[in-house]
Scaffold this motif. Sequence first.
Motif, mmCIF file in Angstrom:
data_model
loop_
_atom_site.group_PDB
_atom_site.id
_atom_site.type_symbol
_atom_site.label_atom_id
_atom_site.label_comp_id
_atom_site.label_asym_id
_atom_site.label_seq_id
_atom_site.Cartn_x
_atom_site.Cartn_y
_atom_site.Cartn_z
ATOM 1 N N ALA A 159 4.391 5.001 -7.388
ATOM 2 C CA ALA A 159 4.579 3.580 -7.301
ATOM 3 C C ALA A 159 5.303 2.797 -8.615
ATOM 4 O O ALA A 159 5.947 1.794 -8.517
ATOM 5 C CB ALA A 159 3.137 2.929 -7.254
ATOM 6 N N LEU A 176 8.864 -4.995 -3.884
ATOM 7 C CA LEU A 176 8.028 -3.869 -3.265
ATOM 8 C C LEU A 176 7.000 -4.647 -2.376
ATOM 9 O O LEU A 176 6.376 -5.692 -2.691
ATOM 10 C CB LEU A 176 7.212 -3.444 -4.475
ATOM 11 C CG LEU A 176 6.176 -2.147 -4.002
ATOM 12 C CD1 LEU A 176 7.364 -1.482 -3.253
ATOM 13 C CD2 LEU A 176 5.781 -1.565 -5.193
ATOM 14 N N THR A 177 6.836 -4.284 -1.096
ATOM 15 C CA THR A 177 5.960 -4.979 -0.180
ATOM 16 C C THR A 177 5.161 -3.804 0.605
ATOM 17 O O THR A 177 5.647 -2.499 0.502
ATOM 18 C CB THR A 177 6.904 -5.770 0.756
ATOM 19 O OG1 THR A 177 5.895 -6.405 1.739
ATOM 20 C CG2 THR A 177 7.755 -5.112 1.373
ATOM 21 N N PHE A 178 4.055 -4.178 1.141
ATOM 22 C CA PHE A 178 3.273 -3.156 1.990
ATOM 23 C C PHE A 178 3.090 -3.979 3.152
ATOM 24 O O PHE A 178 2.353 -3.430 4.003
ATOM 25 C CB PHE A 178 2.034 -2.651 1.340
ATOM 26 C CG PHE A 178 2.410 -1.955 0.054
ATOM 27 C CD1 PHE A 178 2.655 -0.595 0.088
ATOM 28 C CD2 PHE A 178 2.205 -2.749 -1.247
ATOM 29 C CE1 PHE A 178 2.999 0.180 -0.931
ATOM 30 C CE2 PHE A 178 2.527 -1.882 -2.150
ATOM 31 C CZ PHE A 178 2.852 -0.497 -2.289
ATOM 32 N N ASP A 179 3.814 -4.993 3.671
ATOM 33 C CA ASP A 179 3.908 -5.529 4.859
ATOM 34 C C ASP A 179 4.814 -5.543 5.486
ATOM 35 O O ASP A 179 6.040 -6.372 5.090
ATOM 36 C CB ASP A 179 3.149 -6.939 4.582
ATOM 37 C CG ASP A 179 2.917 -7.864 5.900
ATOM 38 O OD1 ASP A 179 2.618 -7.052 7.116
ATOM 39 O OD2 ASP A 179 3.078 -9.082 5.847
ATOM 40 N N ALA A 209 2.558 4.768 0.800
ATOM 41 C CA ALA A 209 1.167 4.277 0.639
ATOM 42 C C ALA A 209 0.872 3.541 -0.632
ATOM 43 O O ALA A 209 1.662 3.582 -1.512
ATOM 44 C CB ALA A 209 0.057 5.398 0.470
ATOM 45 N N PRO A 210 0.071 2.213 -0.543
ATOM 46 C CA PRO A 210 0.081 1.549 -1.956
ATOM 47 C C PRO A 210 -0.533 2.419 -3.129
ATOM 48 O O PRO A 210 0.098 2.012 -4.089
ATOM 49 C CB PRO A 210 -1.155 0.870 -1.515
ATOM 50 C CG PRO A 210 -1.041 0.468 0.093
ATOM 51 C CD PRO A 210 -0.671 1.766 0.478
ATOM 52 N N ASN A 211 -1.128 3.562 -2.946
ATOM 53 C CA ASN A 211 -1.534 4.484 -4.255
ATOM 54 C C ASN A 211 -0.571 5.658 -4.368
ATOM 55 O O ASN A 211 -0.985 6.574 -4.857
ATOM 56 C CB ASN A 211 -2.891 4.777 -4.000
ATOM 57 C CG ASN A 211 -3.261 5.565 -2.349
ATOM 58 O OD1 ASN A 211 -2.416 5.615 -1.796
ATOM 59 N ND2 ASN A 211 -4.354 5.992 -2.632
ATOM 60 N N CYS A 212 0.620 5.471 -3.727
ATOM 61 C CA CYS A 212 1.633 6.484 -3.898
ATOM 62 C C CYS A 212 1.789 6.936 -5.408
ATOM 63 O O CYS A 212 1.960 5.789 -6.353
ATOM 64 C CB CYS A 212 2.848 5.875 -3.191
ATOM 65 S SG CYS A 212 4.075 7.088 -3.395
ATOM 66 N N THR A 239 9.416 -0.613 0.423
ATOM 67 C CA THR A 239 7.924 -0.211 0.280
ATOM 68 C C THR A 239 7.783 1.474 -0.199
ATOM 69 O O THR A 239 8.888 1.880 -0.487
ATOM 70 C CB THR A 239 7.438 -0.344 1.873
ATOM 71 O OG1 THR A 239 5.978 -0.228 1.697
ATOM 72 C CG2 THR A 239 7.729 0.823 2.917
ATOM 73 N N PRO A 269 3.129 -2.159 6.667
ATOM 74 C CA PRO A 269 2.756 -0.981 6.146
ATOM 75 C C PRO A 269 3.776 0.270 6.759
ATOM 76 O O PRO A 269 4.384 0.130 7.695
ATOM 77 C CB PRO A 269 1.610 -0.333 6.709
ATOM 78 C CG PRO A 269 0.830 -1.534 7.382
ATOM 79 C CD PRO A 269 1.963 -2.768 7.430
ATOM 80 N N TRP A 270 4.242 1.105 5.859
ATOM 81 C CA TRP A 270 5.086 2.044 6.137
ATOM 82 C C TRP A 270 4.481 3.334 7.211
ATOM 83 O O TRP A 270 3.259 3.335 7.215
ATOM 84 C CB TRP A 270 5.639 3.122 5.088
ATOM 85 C CG TRP A 270 6.540 4.051 5.226
ATOM 86 C CD1 TRP A 270 7.724 4.193 5.580
ATOM 87 C CD2 TRP A 270 6.078 5.505 5.513
ATOM 88 N NE1 TRP A 270 8.295 5.305 5.699
ATOM 89 C CE2 TRP A 270 7.343 6.380 5.926
ATOM 90 C CE3 TRP A 270 4.991 6.158 5.528
ATOM 91 C CZ2 TRP A 270 7.339 7.431 6.381
ATOM 92 C CZ3 TRP A 270 4.913 7.567 6.143
ATOM 93 C CH2 TRP A 270 6.047 8.133 6.212
#
Length: 121
Positions: free
Chosen positions: A62, A86-89, A56-59, A53, A91-92
């Motif tokens: 990315a 790559l996952t956001f589930d 943040a998704p908008n890192c 991950t 969240p970090w």
Amino acid sequence: MTLKDQVSMSLKDQVIKAFKKVYDPEMPVNIYELGLIYGVEVDDAGFVSVRMTLTAPNCPVAGSLPAEAEKAARAVPGVTGVKVELTFDPPWTKDRMSEAAKLAMGIEDIIDILPLGRLRR
């Protein structure tokens, strides 16, 4: 690392060691200690599957950090291929960081401090 050391370490351990040399450019902590690597699997043929991950998704990294992780894994002798998911589930969160990473980042909630009343007996 000598050849003897490489033979004694599992391929998975060697990949994890390689991840410890990849740093998030915005933080003084490697991606493994930062808790960005959710899972590493290595099959008998040497194919590595990585689940990771970002903070943040908008890192801002990315587009580059997953590629750097893949490159580090591919550089390990014996690795035949790499797939990075790559996952956001989930969240970090900072709870995924190692204690060493928290210290490096100056996060102070790493030590459970006993309430003063519990210290008096």
